[in-house]
Design an enzyme around this catalytic site. Structure first.
Site, mmCIF file in Angstrom:
data_model
loop_
_atom_site.group_PDB
_atom_site.id
_atom_site.type_symbol
_atom_site.label_atom_id
_atom_site.label_comp_id
_atom_site.label_asym_id
_atom_site.label_seq_id
_atom_site.Cartn_x
_atom_site.Cartn_y
_atom_site.Cartn_z
ATOM 1 N N TYR A 121 -12.344 -3.553 11.834
ATOM 2 C CA TYR A 121 -11.016 -2.936 11.688
ATOM 3 C C TYR A 121 -10.169 -3.221 12.931
ATOM 4 C CZ TYR A 121 -7.531 0.810 11.013
ATOM 5 O OH TYR A 121 -6.364 1.529 10.869
ATOM 6 N N SER A 144 -2.793 -0.117 14.919
ATOM 7 C CA SER A 144 -3.590 1.074 15.226
ATOM 8 C C SER A 144 -4.071 0.979 16.666
ATOM 9 C CB SER A 144 -4.795 1.116 14.287
ATOM 10 O OG SER A 144 -5.801 1.961 14.796
ATOM 11 N N GLY A 193 -0.855 7.952 1.155
ATOM 12 C CA GLY A 193 -0.823 8.158 2.598
ATOM 13 C C GLY A 193 0.517 7.888 3.265
ATOM 14 N N ILE A 194 0.467 7.140 4.353
ATOM 15 C CA ILE A 194 1.640 6.887 5.188
ATOM 16 C C ILE A 194 2.685 6.064 4.415
ATOM 17 C CG2 ILE A 194 2.407 5.768 7.331
ATOM 18 C CD1 ILE A 194 -0.511 6.304 8.386
ATOM 19 N N GLY A 238 0.830 -1.216 0.000
ATOM 20 C CA GLY A 238 0.000 0.000 0.000
ATOM 21 C C GLY A 238 0.855 1.253 0.000
ATOM 22 N N ALA A 239 1.880 1.245 -0.877
ATOM 23 C CA ALA A 239 2.858 2.352 -0.851
ATOM 24 C C ALA A 239 2.480 3.496 -1.784
ATOM 25 C CB ALA A 239 4.233 1.816 -1.231
ATOM 26 N N ASN A 240 1.301 3.396 -2.427
ATOM 27 C CA ASN A 240 0.967 4.432 -3.403
ATOM 28 C C ASN A 240 0.274 5.645 -2.787
ATOM 29 O OD1 ASN A 240 -1.196 2.104 -3.557
ATOM 30 N ND2 ASN A 240 -2.255 4.026 -3.958
#
Ligand SMILES: NC(=O)c1ccc[n+]([C@@H]2O[C@H](COP(=O)([O-])OP(=O)(O)OC[C@H]3O[C@@H](n4cnc5c(N)ncnc54)[C@H](OP(=O)(O)O)[C@@H]3O)[C@@H](O)[C@H]2O)c1
Length: 326
Positions: A201, A173, A46-47, A42-44
């Site tokens: 979540y 989280s 946000g964080i 998920g590097a595309n």
């Protein structure tokens, strides 16, 4: 007149202090990572994207693992433009955590292309995602945030072991704290019964912390350390389905407060960066604001962690086997 000036200075200083306070910890490690391969899911955005930029600044070779390769290529262009350094290597690879076959293909491709990887950052996630079953018949939040990373981590262990010091960072989280043992087991054992989005979540994040704990024990005699990280509250697209924030009017109402109390992605990436760079080689821990922190009592329970690892293998059944699939 001087009263207004003094008032403005007081308000300005107080606001600045609040913004600094909520920005959280800053990673002070100056280590470089020249040529070290780091995989970020998920590097595309946000964080993950902010972390990728920080790591590229330190010379790392990056693998941006994205379900939408066009978005991944945009992130790569952004990183290279920021750095103006042609020597930085950034690879964009397709990975859909909602598909075990995609995870396998991604891992096989990496094993062919690299002899070792320094770190795996299990960062991708969804929040408040419309609930449905994936092609592998798991609930989408559970598979994206937890199960997919569980499988990916096992597939990439050999590459991590080939590195002198391997690291796994699981992005968790504070939402893990809302989950009790009953919800944890109920959500895990019954994938078809849909639940409150926040619980779904929270379960996925608690599961990641328990995985961190148990895996650290299983990797005790190896070069790999594994830690979980809480990035804090960060302004990103993870809230795209969250009712209180995807409504533009509600968002506009909260915006002035959010500007003060919510981190930007670069600030959110600091604790991940810290876990990747710190010389402290403790493992199985939970980091928050660039410091070691205590997770919930359930997340810190070794017996629950060990049982939950077994339960995960049971629900994966014939779809994944640590012996034959790794
Ligand atoms: N933001 C916060 O306040 C906050 C707080 C605590 C923890 N976190 C954690 O921080 C991490 C990063 O989140 P973020 O805030 O940066 O959110 P984000 O900008 O939405 O990033 C999430 C990333 O995960 C990717 N992703 C989603 N489903 C995927 C799948 N099936 N396969 C592969 N990639 C997938 C997304 O891809 P697409 O762009 O294609 O959707 C996106 O790149 C998450 O683990 C999140 O739980 C965030």
């Amino acid at each position: 007149m001087w009263k207004y000036a003094a008032g403005s200075v007081v308000v300005g200083t107080a606001l600045y202090g609040l913004i600094k306070y909520f920005a959280g910890g800053v990673c002070r490690c100056s280590a470089r990572l020249d040529g070290q391969v780091i995989v970020i899911t998920g590097a595309n955005s946000g964080i993950g994207k902010a972390l990728a930029l920080e790591l590229a600044k330190r010379g790392a070779t990056l693998v941006l693992a994205c379900r939408d390769t066009n978005k991944g290529l945009d992130a790569k262009t952004y990183i290279l433009r920021q750095l103006k350094n042609e020597n930085i290597k950034v690879f964009v690879k397709h990975l859909d955590l909602c598909s075990i076959s995609s995870i396998r293909k991604f891992s096989v491709n990496l094993i062919h292309e690299f002899s070792e990887i320094y770190a795996l950052v299990n960062n991708a996630a969804v929040f408040y995602h419309p609930q449905h079953l994936t092609e592998d018949e798991y609930e989408v939040t559970f598979q994206t945030n937890y199960l997919g990373h569980f499988i990916l981590t096992h597939h990439l262990q050999t590459l991590l072991k080939n590195s002198v010091h391997g690291r796994i960072v699981n992005v968790a989280s504070e939402a893990h704290r809302i989950v009790n043992v009953y919800d944890l087991n109920a959500v895990t054992k019954c994938q078809v019964e849909f639940r409150d989005h926040f619980i779904a979540y929270g379960v996925s994040k608690l599961a990641l912390i328990l995985f961190t704990r148990e895996l650290s024990k299983r990797l005790r005699n190896t070069n790999i350390i594994v830690n979980a990280v809480n990035p804090g509250n960060v302004e990103t697209s993870i809230f795209r389905n969250f009712p209180a924030l995807c409504n533009p009017w509600l968002y506009a109402l909260q915006w002035p407060i959010r500007l003060i109390i919510i981190k930007n992605p670069q600030q959110g990436a600091q604790t991940l960066l810290h876990a990747l760079l710190t010389t402290n080689r403790s493992t199985g821990q939970y980091y928050s604001d660039c410091k070691l922190a205590l997770p919930s009592p359930i997340a810190a329970n070794d017996k629950i962690a060990s049982e939950y690892y077994q339960l995960t293998l049971e629900i994966l059944a014939d779809k994944f086997n640590t012996e034959s699939d790794c």
